[in-house]
Design a protein around this motif. Structure first.
Motif, PDB file in Angstrom:
ATOM      1  N   TRP A  76       0.836  -1.199   0.000  1.00 49.91           N
ATOM      2  CA  TRP A  76       0.000   0.000   0.000  1.00 49.91           C
ATOM      3  C   TRP A  76       0.875   1.255   0.000  1.00 49.91           C
ATOM      4  N   LYS A  77       1.957   1.247   0.783  1.00 50.04           N
ATOM      5  CA  LYS A  77       2.863   2.401   0.818  1.00 50.04           C
ATOM      6  C   LYS A  77       3.561   2.593  -0.524  1.00 50.04           C
ATOM      7  N   THR A  78       3.996   1.499  -1.143  1.00 46.47           N
ATOM      8  CA  THR A  78       4.673   1.639  -2.438  1.00 46.47           C
ATOM      9  C   THR A  78       3.714   2.142  -3.514  1.00 46.47           C
ATOM     10  N   GLY A  79       2.440   1.769  -3.410  1.00 51.02           N
ATOM     11  CA  GLY A  79       1.465   2.212  -4.402  1.00 51.02           C
ATOM     12  C   GLY A  79       1.188   3.699  -4.345  1.00 51.02           C
ATOM     13  N   HIS A  80       1.531   4.344  -3.217  1.00 50.14           N
ATOM     14  CA  HIS A  80       1.293   5.776  -3.073  1.00 50.14           C
ATOM     15  C   HIS A  80       2.566   6.590  -3.305  1.00 50.14           C
ATOM     16  N   TYR A 101       8.055   2.581  -6.149  1.00 44.49           N
ATOM     17  CA  TYR A 101       6.807   2.251  -6.828  1.00 44.49           C
ATOM     18  C   TYR A 101       6.980   0.992  -7.679  1.00 44.49           C
ATOM     19  N   GLN A 126      -1.337  -3.607  -6.388  1.00 40.95           N
ATOM     20  CA  GLN A 126      -2.663  -3.978  -5.873  1.00 40.95           C
ATOM     21  C   GLN A 126      -2.812  -5.490  -5.751  1.00 40.95           C
TER      22      GLN A 126
END
Length: 710
Positions: free
Chosen positions: A483-487, A503, A508
């Motif tokens: 979740w942190k890498t996706g943001h 990233y 997901q």
């Protein structure tokens, strides 16, 4: 001149009479070292060039290695050339290894499978049996449920494998659930994961070795009465092998690991062939069924309880993620491939053994294991192949403890570095392994085996809660990481303690996989805790929080200590204005005079103190002191209650109470050291007790002056 016993030298202090203003010495600290080194180098260089004077190797090191920093401090780096001597430890665990040898102690995938996968692979020896133990409560007819239960366990294994394969590549430095929880969930979840994993590793040693010994007693029932002694001996043997280092222990255990795999697939292969050809038959003279409780009907609760018992076969799946640093480069790739190999072998054997055990009518029993019944049925007797299967199973179960011996010390070292366990556990031994962690694991596991009498059925309820709790925290931490890498923006990086966030496409999907795995494992942990609570799972539910509380207490101590020792807001203390030296003596001999010479080198303010128990002895000491005491004052303390330490402590406390600011008291303790260590038992060890008593006195320094008696 007269003196007061409480004011050595009458309270007089030697003072400088020069009244010229002298700058503080600290102003010269930046000049003097650099100037001295420059002069020395110039003299030596001139001498060697002008007169052909050769400098020794040590002198050259002393001249060439100092580094001058901006503050004028000279720092010299040198490598100690001491070579450890050969001893009984060298014979037992091998020659000491240099730190430079660490990169050469890594292992290949072939060896890594033996070191880190033996726990998981060996669990097929008791996993199917534990399913049958629970189903036996509903009668032999309920054994058919073991096959779908095994399929469900293998499905959970697939999910865990996918999750941990992602963990291996995300955290190439290793650490498993603890590191993942620490970086993504916080300190408390990390402590919980650490406590759960340590508990799991300890129980793995106890369960696997007890199960291995059960294989021996199945073939040789006369040894059943000695199963505890045999189990403890095997723990000690495994400890010694692991003290020799990861690479050497892996090489030692690789052969029996692959021997087990060969025999396991031969046994199940022969069994499946005979089943398909209709010649397998049923087990001959099965042992009596082991009944833990009263019989009951088949229910959802019973099925869930059998599933929870069978999931003990999944313990050890996380081991490779903890031991990534032990693999050769590329570490993450090699560790990931090894994980897939391990999971494939585990899943296939779990299904085959459970299927065949149901088809031959094997019964769970402490007297004979399911593996033993399957082998003698598949090979139609107790011949060579049967004995080979039993020996191979026993060896792999013992080796399953090797996985814990590889991972427990690494995890305890990580916790020690973070301040949650004693720092000593982070030190590597002579063979580049965390030897203190290895010894601690062996001790605690041996105690468990002794308490539970090496019973696998009694130990299993304690077993899987810890590992599934760590599974849950690891997968939840990985889900949060994705979740942190996706943001993050593409190209953006954030450096964390255990990994680097950047990233990644498809984050997901990865988050869903880890989140689903976390949900499943927490369900299994809750089911296991509720269904096994009365059988002993309550012990683990108390133990893990107790360990977390212990971690927190240790961490608070280290933080308080660091704050007290910090130099951030520390002002340089004033110079010592007065230095008193007290010399306790029990007699006047060569050791006393050696201590006296040392005391006089420290200060001109020296007082000798003797505690008198007998007047005649005190007079004798006084006469000898007048002859040998070099004019130093002697204070004799009469002790009407014949106490030795207490009067001296009272005297020191009186002087310490009158201590002025910037005044220090040094107690110089003479101690003669006999040539033979055992003869120390013949002496009162007064000096040792005095040191211990004075250790916690503020403003008092205790110095030993040993005098070796040849």
């Amino acid at each position: 001149m007269t003196y007061s016993p409480l004011e050595p030298n009458g309270g007089q202090q030697k003072r400088d009479t020069d009244t010229w203003p002298v700058p503080p010495l600290r102003h010269y600290k930046r000049i003097i070292p650099a100037f001295a080194q420059t002069v020395k180098y110039a003299i030596m260089s001139f001498g060697s060039a002008r007169f052909g004077i050769a400098r020794s190797h040590d002198e050259t090191d002393a001249l060439m290695t100092p580094l001058e920093h901006e503050n004028g401090t000279a720092v010299q780096h040198r490598t100690d050339e001491y070579q450890p001597r050969r001893s009984w430890q060298t014979w037992l665990i091998g020659k000491p290894l240099s730190t430079a040898d660490a990169p050469h102690q890594t292992i290949r995938k072939f060896i890594g499978l033996a070191v880190f996968s033996s726990d998981a692979m060996s669990s097929v020896a008791y996993g199917p049996q534990e399913i049958l133990v629970i189903l036996a409560l509903a009668g032999v007819g309920a054994f058919g449920y073991a096959i779908p239960i095994s399929l469900a366990i293998v499905g959970l294994l697939v999910i865990l494998t996918l999750s941990y394969e992602q963990t291996i590549h995300a955290y190439p430095g290793g650490g498993g659930a603890y590191i993942v929880a620490r970086d993504n969930l916080g300190e408390l979840p990390a402590q919980t994961a650490g406590a759960a994993l340590l508990t799991d590793y300890i129980l793995t040693v106890a369960v696997s070795i007890s199960s291995g010994v059960a294989q021996i007693t199945s073939a040789f029932p006369d040894l059943f009465a000695y199963r505890v002694e045999i189990s403890v001996a095997l723990v000690v043997f495994t400890m010694i092998v692991n003290l020799r280092g990861v690479r050497e222990s892996g090489a030692i255990f690789a052969v029996p690991t692959y021997f087990f795999l060969v025999m396991a697939f031969v046994t199940t292969g022969v069994g499946m062939f005979r089943f398909l050809t209709g010649s397998l038959g049923m087990v001959v003279a099965p042992p009596p069924v082991e009944m833990l409780h009263q019989t009951q009907a088949v229910s959802v609760f019973l099925i869930l309880k059998a599933f929870a018992s069978g999931t003990s076969a999944l313990t050890g799946v996380e081991a490779i993620s903890n031991g990534i640093p032990a693999f050769r480069e590329p570490k993450s790739r090699n560790a990931g491939i090894t994980l897939i190999w391990m999971s494939s072998i585990l899943g296939v054997l779990m299904l085959l053994i459970t299927f065949l055990a149901v088809k031959i009518g094997a019964t769970p029993s402490e007297m004979e294991t399911v593996i033993s019944q399957l082998a003698r049925t598949a090979f139609a007797g107790q011949g060579v192949f049967y004995l080979a299967t039993i020996v191979a199973t026993m060896v792999i179960l013992v080796m399953a403890a090797n996985t814990s011996f590889a991972d427990f010390p690494r995890l305890s070292a990580l916790l020690a570095v973070d301040g949650f366990l004693p720092r000593q556990l982070a030190f590597r031994g002579s063979r580049l392994v965390f030897s203190r962690g290895i010894a601690l694991l062996a001790l605690v596991a041996s105690l468990l085996i002794f308490v539970f009498k090496a019973s696998v059925t009694a130990l299993i309820p304690l077993y899987a809660i810890g590992v599934f709790l760590s599974f849950t925290l690891s997968q939840a931490g990985m889900a949060r990481r994705w979740w942190k890498t996706g943001h993050l923006a593409p190209g953006q990086e954030i450096k964390e303690r255990g990994s680097t966030l950047r990233y990644e496409r498809g984050w997901q999907t990865k988050m869903v996989i880890n989140g689903f795995g976390s949900a499943l494992t927490i369900i299994v942990a809750v089911v296991f805790a509720s269904t096994k609570f009365r059988d002993g799972a309550w012990i683990v539910l108390i133990l893990i929080p107790a360990l977390v509380a212990g971690f927190s207490a240790i961490h608070r101590h280290y933080r308080r200590l660091a704050a007290r020792l910090s130099l951030d807001s520390f002002a340089e203390p004033a110079r010592i204005a007065r230095h008193r030296v007290i010399l306790p003596i029990s007699g006047v001999h060569q050791g006393t005079l050696a201590a006296l010479r040392y005391a006089e080198a420290l200060s001109d303010d020296v007082t000798a103190v003797h505690v008198s128990l007998e007047p005649a002895e005190a007079e004798k000491i006084q006469r000898k002191w007048e002859m040998w005491g070099r004019g130093v004052r002697l204070v004799i303390l009469d002790s009407p209650y014949r106490l030795m330490i207490e009067p001296l402590l009272h005297y020191i406390e009186e002087i310490a109470a009158r201590r002025q600011p910037n005044e220090i008291i040094t107690i110089v303790v003479p101690q003669f050291v006999p040539k033979n260590a055992w003869t120390n038992l013949l002496h009162a060890q007064t000096a040792t007790w005095l040191r211990l008593a004075l250790l916690f006195k503020p403003g008092v320094v205790v110095t030993d002056v040993p005098y070796q008696v040849e």
